[in-house]
Design an enzyme around this catalytic site. Structure first.
Site, short mmCIF file in Angstrom:
data_model
loop_
_atom_site.label_atom_id
_atom_site.label_comp_id
_atom_site.label_asym_id
_atom_site.label_seq_id
_atom_site.Cartn_x
_atom_site.Cartn_y
_atom_site.Cartn_z
N CYS A 242 -63.59 49.07 -141.70
CA CYS A 242 -63.01 49.43 -140.48
C CYS A 242 -61.47 48.97 -140.69
CB CYS A 242 -63.65 48.94 -139.25
SG CYS A 242 -62.76 49.24 -137.84
N CYS B 285 -60.25 47.71 -137.19
CA CYS B 285 -60.61 46.38 -137.01
C CYS B 285 -59.79 45.32 -137.85
CB CYS B 285 -62.14 46.24 -137.32
SG CYS B 285 -63.24 47.42 -136.64
N ASP B 286 -59.59 45.53 -139.18
CA ASP B 286 -59.37 44.56 -139.96
C ASP B 286 -57.75 44.41 -140.65
OD1 ASP B 286 -61.73 43.30 -139.32
OD2 ASP B 286 -62.74 44.61 -140.96
#
Length: 323
Positions: free
Chosen positions: A145, A148-149
């Site tokens: 992701c 997300c990261d």
């Protein structure tokens, strides 16, 4: 809060039985319990699923970038919140459902849970054929992701593995943070919207490599390199992170065995209130095939499903929001 063990015992009648205790299931439990419903969550692991193995969370509302909160800790807080409102937890594998009667049944390894409604929140399973090093470095440079990261890779070199629309879009997200983004497409072209591919091709920090297949992820304390099979032979590229978007993810719906309607990919079909084809049965989170697999979206689904279950039990005409 802890999960209870098994063993034969008289089973109570619950208002809501939630299969899956990830962010969707835990949030559904919070909202259903706040509506003064008797709630049970059943899951094979206390802190499993995609969130439970996430190394660090930085994009969930209220979680600060510098807080260094792990997915397991966030999920533990969700469970404690649900338990504080009276939700019960059972740790067991679910093998099937019986939806033929008004009171529905959830079959686990050691007991049968009875409930007026059921919420399916089992998520989407990971690929069966992992790359060597993929699981070892998950959360330490390997991610699924970019949304997300990506912020953890500012000014660094990362690799994106995949030829799908998701791979293209996530590579564009990474290009806003990383110094260099190598995109490895296992085929000769992407299976994606042409406009998105053109945006990727024109991005100055992106380097596209077609007919390159990832073979292994290498490192020590974290990711250090990606080994690839190319038309010219095998090569090893130094990278700080590897974002994987390969086919093979499947929803955890095998236990449903035709009890509710699924789409052609095996995800549960729902309406706007997250009701399935069976009255009194709802689904929430990644098991629905959400395009964006984000904790906040799974939690939002859980909210809707919990309130919808309350509406169904109390025979209201519409969902009533909580304050």
């Amino acid at each position: 809060m802890s999960f209870s063990g098994g063993g034969p015992q008289p089973e109570p009648l619950y208002d809501v039985a939630i299969v899956g205790a990830g962010p969707a299931g835990a949030t559904a439990a919070i909202y259903a319990a706040r509506a003064r419903l008797r709630v049970v969550l059943v899951d094979k692991a206390q802190l499993g699923g995609a969130l439970g193995i996430t190394h660090r969370i930085a994009n969930y509302p209220g979680v600060g970038y510098n807080e260094a909160l792990s997915g397991a800790e966030l999920l533990r807080r969700m469970h404690e919140h649900a338990a504080s409102l009276g939700a019960e937890f059972v740790q067991s594998q679910v093998y099937g459902l019986n939806l033929a009667q008004e009171v529905k049944e959830v079959y686990t390894a050691d007991r049968v849970l009875r409930a007026k409604t059921i919420i399916i929140a089992t998520g989407a399973g990971s690929r069966q054929n992992k790359l060597p090093g993929e699981e070892e470095f998950l959360g330490r440079g390997v991610s699924y992701c970019a949304t997300c990261d990506a912020a953890f890779f500012v000014g660094r070199t990362v690799a994106v593995v995949g030829n799908s629309e998701e791979a293209v879009e996530e590579a564009l997200v990474l290009a806003k943070y990383a110094a260099t983004v190598h995109v490895f497409c296992q085929t000769s072209e992407f299976i994606a919207e042409p406009g998105a591919v053109r945006s990727l091709q024109s991005n100055p920090v992106v380097h596209i490599h077609t007919r390159h297949r990832a073979r292994a992820i290498e490192g020590a304390d974290g990711v250090r390199a990606l080994r690839l099979a190319t038309p010219q032979g095998e090569v090893t590229l130094p990278v700080d992170g590897v974002f994987i978007y390969l086919p093979g993810n499947k929803p955890a719906t095998d236990f449903l065995a035709g009890t509710v309607e699924l789409d052609e990919r095996g995800f549960v079909k729902t309406n706007a209130e997250l009701a399935t084809s069976q009255p009194g049965v709802f689904a929430a989170g990644d098991v629905r095939g959400n395009q964006l697999q984000q904790v906040v979206i799974a939690a939002a689904d859980g909210c809707i499903a919990g309130l919808a279950a309350d509406r169904y039990i109390k025979k209201r005409q519409r969902v009533v929001s909580q304050r």
